[in-house]
Design a protein around this motif. Structure first.
Motif, PDB file in Angstrom:
ATOM      1  N   MET A   1       0.599  -1.324  -0.075  1.00  0.00           N
ATOM      2  CA  MET A   1      -0.027  -0.098  -0.205  1.00  0.00           C
ATOM      3  C   MET A   1       0.775   1.101   0.030  1.00  0.00           C
ATOM      4  SD  MET A   1      -3.191  -0.276   2.652  1.00  0.00           S
ATOM      5  CE  MET A   1      -2.214   0.318   4.057  1.00  0.00           C
ATOM      6  N   THR A   2       1.494   1.839  -0.826  1.00  0.00           N
ATOM      7  CA  THR A   2       2.361   2.598  -0.756  1.00  0.00           C
ATOM      8  C   THR A   2       2.846   3.614  -1.757  1.00  0.00           C
ATOM      9  OG1 THR A   2       4.146   1.980  -1.581  1.00  0.00           O
ATOM     10  CG2 THR A   2       3.469   1.313  -0.830  1.00  0.00           C
ATOM     11  N   GLU A  39      -1.228  -5.539  10.002  1.00  0.00           N
ATOM     12  CA  GLU A  39      -2.528  -5.994  10.734  1.00  0.00           C
ATOM     13  C   GLU A  39      -3.690  -5.131  10.369  1.00  0.00           C
ATOM     14  OE1 GLU A  39      -2.826  -6.392  14.903  1.00  0.00           O
ATOM     15  OE2 GLU A  39      -1.246  -7.485  15.235  1.00  0.00           O
ATOM     16  N   HIS A  40      -3.709  -3.705  10.069  1.00  0.00           N
ATOM     17  CA  HIS A  40      -4.387  -2.912   9.426  1.00  0.00           C
ATOM     18  C   HIS A  40      -4.877  -3.261   8.196  1.00  0.00           C
ATOM     19  CE1 HIS A  40      -4.698  -0.548  13.320  1.00  0.00           C
ATOM     20  NE2 HIS A  40      -3.504  -0.735  13.422  1.00  0.00           N
ATOM     21  N   ILE A  41      -3.535  -3.220   7.120  1.00  0.00           N
ATOM     22  CA  ILE A  41      -4.039  -3.436   6.020  1.00  0.00           C
ATOM     23  C   ILE A  41      -4.763  -4.860   5.597  1.00  0.00           C
ATOM     24  CG2 ILE A  41      -2.708  -3.927   3.666  1.00  0.00           C
ATOM     25  CD1 ILE A  41      -0.605  -2.556   4.910  1.00  0.00           C
ATOM     26  N   ALA A  42      -4.248  -5.796   6.482  1.00  0.00           N
ATOM     27  CA  ALA A  42      -5.215  -7.161   6.431  1.00  0.00           C
ATOM     28  C   ALA A  42      -6.621  -6.964   6.753  1.00  0.00           C
ATOM     29  CB  ALA A  42      -4.652  -8.234   7.161  1.00  0.00           C
ATOM     30  N   SER A  43      -6.754  -6.148   7.704  1.00  0.00           N
ATOM     31  CA  SER A  43      -8.306  -5.807   8.049  1.00  0.00           C
ATOM     32  C   SER A  43      -8.953  -5.110   7.099  1.00  0.00           C
ATOM     33  CB  SER A  43      -8.551  -5.113   9.443  1.00  0.00           C
ATOM     34  OG  SER A  43      -7.907  -3.679   9.277  1.00  0.00           O
ATOM     35  N   ILE A  44      -8.392  -4.373   6.261  1.00  0.00           N
ATOM     36  CA  ILE A  44      -8.950  -3.450   5.265  1.00  0.00           C
ATOM     37  C   ILE A  44      -9.362  -4.538   4.079  1.00  0.00           C
ATOM     38  CG2 ILE A  44      -8.964  -1.877   3.322  1.00  0.00           C
ATOM     39  CD1 ILE A  44      -6.950  -0.367   5.203  1.00  0.00           C
ATOM     40  N   THR A  45      -8.314  -5.444   3.599  1.00  0.00           N
ATOM     41  CA  THR A  45      -8.699  -6.361   2.554  1.00  0.00           C
ATOM     42  C   THR A  45      -9.901  -7.319   3.122  1.00  0.00           C
ATOM     43  OG1 THR A  45      -7.003  -8.068   3.353  1.00  0.00           O
ATOM     44  CG2 THR A  45      -6.226  -6.259   1.855  1.00  0.00           C
ATOM     45  N   ALA A  46     -10.008  -7.684   4.242  1.00  0.00           N
ATOM     46  CA  ALA A  46     -10.881  -8.502   4.774  1.00  0.00           C
ATOM     47  C   ALA A  46     -12.368  -7.966   4.942  1.00  0.00           C
ATOM     48  CB  ALA A  46     -10.600  -9.012   6.457  1.00  0.00           C
ATOM     49  N   TRP A  47     -12.238  -6.566   4.848  1.00  0.00           N
ATOM     50  CA  TRP A  47     -13.460  -5.895   4.972  1.00  0.00           C
ATOM     51  C   TRP A  47     -14.134  -5.664   3.636  1.00  0.00           C
ATOM     52  CZ3 TRP A  47     -13.857  -1.028   2.712  1.00  0.00           C
ATOM     53  CH2 TRP A  47     -15.178  -0.178   3.015  1.00  0.00           C
ATOM     54  N   LEU A  48     -13.324  -5.735   2.588  1.00  0.00           N
ATOM     55  CA  LEU A  48     -13.897  -5.378   1.090  1.00  0.00           C
ATOM     56  C   LEU A  48     -15.287  -5.789   1.005  1.00  0.00           C
ATOM     57  CD1 LEU A  48     -10.627  -5.282  -0.624  1.00  0.00           C
ATOM     58  CD2 LEU A  48     -11.736  -3.283   0.211  1.00  0.00           C
ATOM     59  N   PRO A  49     -16.076  -5.311   0.472  1.00  0.00           N
ATOM     60  CA  PRO A  49     -17.489  -5.738   0.284  1.00  0.00           C
ATOM     61  C   PRO A  49     -17.619  -6.346  -1.214  1.00  0.00           C
ATOM     62  CG  PRO A  49     -17.644  -3.547  -0.098  1.00  0.00           C
ATOM     63  CD  PRO A  49     -16.410  -3.824   0.532  1.00  0.00           C
ATOM     64  N   LEU A  50     -17.066  -7.568  -1.476  1.00  0.00           N
ATOM     65  CA  LEU A  50     -16.859  -8.094  -2.623  1.00  0.00           C
ATOM     66  C   LEU A  50     -18.184  -9.133  -2.848  1.00  0.00           C
ATOM     67  CD1 LEU A  50     -13.018  -9.120  -2.446  1.00  0.00           C
ATOM     68  CD2 LEU A  50     -14.162  -7.420  -4.313  1.00  0.00           C
ATOM     69  N   GLY A  67       0.292  -3.369  -0.202  1.00  0.00           N
ATOM     70  CA  GLY A  67      -0.948  -3.720  -0.779  1.00  0.00           C
ATOM     71  C   GLY A  67      -0.916  -5.122  -1.288  1.00  0.00           C
ATOM     72  N   THR A  68      -0.138  -5.371  -2.464  1.00  0.00           N
ATOM     73  CA  THR A  68       0.009  -6.463  -3.505  1.00  0.00           C
ATOM     74  C   THR A  68       0.086  -7.671  -2.427  1.00  0.00           C
ATOM     75  OG1 THR A  68       1.234  -5.236  -5.152  1.00  0.00           O
ATOM     76  CG2 THR A  68       1.455  -7.593  -5.036  1.00  0.00           C
ATOM     77  N   PHE A  69       0.843  -7.740  -1.622  1.00  0.00           N
ATOM     78  CA  PHE A  69       1.175  -8.971  -0.808  1.00  0.00           C
ATOM     79  C   PHE A  69      -0.084  -9.283   0.055  1.00  0.00           C
ATOM     80  CE2 PHE A  69       5.547  -8.048  -2.268  1.00  0.00           C
ATOM     81  CZ  PHE A  69       5.694  -9.242  -3.063  1.00  0.00           C
ATOM     82  N   ALA A  70      -0.629  -8.139   0.810  1.00  0.00           N
ATOM     83  CA  ALA A  70      -1.601  -8.415   1.466  1.00  0.00           C
ATOM     84  C   ALA A  70      -3.149  -9.052   0.818  1.00  0.00           C
ATOM     85  CB  ALA A  70      -2.221  -6.967   2.136  1.00  0.00           C
ATOM     86  N   LEU A  71      -3.116  -8.484  -0.582  1.00  0.00           N
ATOM     87  CA  LEU A  71      -4.081  -9.076  -1.269  1.00  0.00           C
ATOM     88  C   LEU A  71      -3.913 -10.511  -1.974  1.00  0.00           C
ATOM     89  CD1 LEU A  71      -4.425  -5.613  -3.465  1.00  0.00           C
ATOM     90  CD2 LEU A  71      -6.273  -6.754  -2.092  1.00  0.00           C
ATOM     91  N   LEU A  72      -2.629 -10.619  -2.014  1.00  0.00           N
ATOM     92  CA  LEU A  72      -2.448 -12.162  -2.616  1.00  0.00           C
ATOM     93  C   LEU A  72      -2.607 -13.058  -1.093  1.00  0.00           C
ATOM     94  CD1 LEU A  72       0.867 -11.701  -4.334  1.00  0.00           C
ATOM     95  CD2 LEU A  72      -1.065 -12.302  -5.253  1.00  0.00           C
ATOM     96  N   GLU A  73      -2.237 -12.600  -0.092  1.00  0.00           N
ATOM     97  CA  GLU A  73      -2.584 -13.547   0.965  1.00  0.00           C
ATOM     98  C   GLU A  73      -4.137 -13.692   1.224  1.00  0.00           C
ATOM     99  OE1 GLU A  73      -0.609 -15.167   3.091  1.00  0.00           O
ATOM    100  OE2 GLU A  73       1.251 -14.364   2.558  1.00  0.00           O
ATOM    101  N   ARG A  74      -4.837 -12.505   0.972  1.00  0.00           N
ATOM    102  CA  ARG A  74      -6.273 -12.625   1.337  1.00  0.00           C
ATOM    103  C   ARG A  74      -7.039 -13.495   0.132  1.00  0.00           C
ATOM    104  NH1 ARG A  74     -10.929 -13.109   1.899  1.00  0.00           N
ATOM    105  NH2 ARG A  74     -12.664 -11.705   2.417  1.00  0.00           N
TER     106      ARG A  74
END
Length: 290
Positions: A1-2, A39-50, A67-74
């Motif tokens: 996220m940068t 942790e905060h980035i992960a919480s955002i990716t988990a919250w997304l209303p997809l 962001g790239t790696f948080a999204l790949l993990e999620r």
């Protein structure tokens, strides 16, 4: 996220243009931001209303890959196209992808997102832009480009900073309390002129671009320094980066105190303080293409 221009700290993502501002100092801040705020980035990716898990994701202004790696993990079945103007940041991102065994799930694209014609980025189900949209010279045009890029029903996640993180308590440093706030205030006129969309309300702009804003969330970050050794390095790198822009407006006494904080060999170094914390807010807009 940068993100960031060469003279001030920018957190959470990377800018989509101005490749001349690429340097190791910015990359260090982006990496520390990713580590401290994981942790905060992960919480955002988990919250997304997809509506469904995306298979194709575009990370605009990806920086060094928070962001790239948080999204790949999620989203373990997804592939990410990571877009940034900085060749150096993209190289670091690729190295991280290989180190994590994710190189087959990431494609990097170097591009200036302020140009009239974007590269082919496919038809993603999710576009992620963290701390990058406010750097666009023409954000209205960029929003229209994202709207055209997204698959029907796809989601655009805009993550923006409400302000730069603060690290010191109000009474610090000794003899010059409030120095950190004065240093940030000293850069406000620069930001007002050169980064006018920092802190903007993206909701109306997203609606004007044809999106339906489905949700908005503000995340308050307050991480005590004893939770992570990286917080001291994060604070040092951030204040080091802001010093150049702030110095002309600071008093001689403030500048001496700031340089003592930044001197790693000084007994007053910020790296020696036990009272640091990361305090900031981030707002997320989740906007859908109809």
């Amino acid at each position: 996220m940068t993100p960031a221009h060469g003279h001030t700290p920018h957190h959470g993502g990377s800018h989509g243009h101005h490749p001349e501002h690429d340097d190791s100092g910015q990359a260090e801040i982006l990496d520390l931001d990713a580590e401290v705020l994981a942790e905060h980035i992960a919480s955002i990716t988990a919250w997304l209303p997809l509506n469904s898990e995306p298979r194709q994701i575009v990370d605009l202004g990806c920086g060094t890959g928070a962001g790239t790696f948080a999204l790949l993990e999620r989203f373990p079945d997804a592939h990410v196209i990571a877009v940034d103007a900085s060749a150096g940041h993209l190289q670091l991102l690729r190295e991280k992808a290989y180190a994590r065994g994710m190189q087959d799930r990431v494609r990097t694209v170097q591009a200036d997102l302020d140009t009239d014609h974007w590269p082919d980025l496919g038809t993603p189900g999710l576009v992620w832009a963290s701390a990058s949209m406010h750097h666009m010279a023409r954000p209205d045009r960029a929003l229209a480009d994202v709207h055209e890029l997204l698959a029907p029903g796809g989601l655009f996640a805009v993550v923006e900073l409400d302000g730069f993180p603060r690290f010191l308590p109000a009474h610090a440093p000794e003899g010059q309390p409030g120095l950190e706030e004065r240093a940030h205030a000293a850069t406000d006129s620069y930001h007002a002129e050169h980064v006018p969309h920092r802190g903007a309300d993206w909701g109306p702009m997203l609606t004007a671009a044809g999106f339906t804003v489905e949700d908005e969330r503000t995340i308050t970050v307050n991480i005590e320094g004893n939770r992570s050794q990286a917080i001291g390095r994060y604070a040092h790198a951030s204040l080091q980066r802001i010093r150049g822009a702030a110095a002309p407006a600071l008093s001689p006494e403030d500048l001496v105190a700031l340089d003592e904080l930044l001197d790693v060999d000084s007994p007053h170094s910020i790296l020696r303080r036990s009272d640091l914390a990361v305090r900031t807010e981030r707002t997320v807009w989740a906007a859908r293409r109809a």
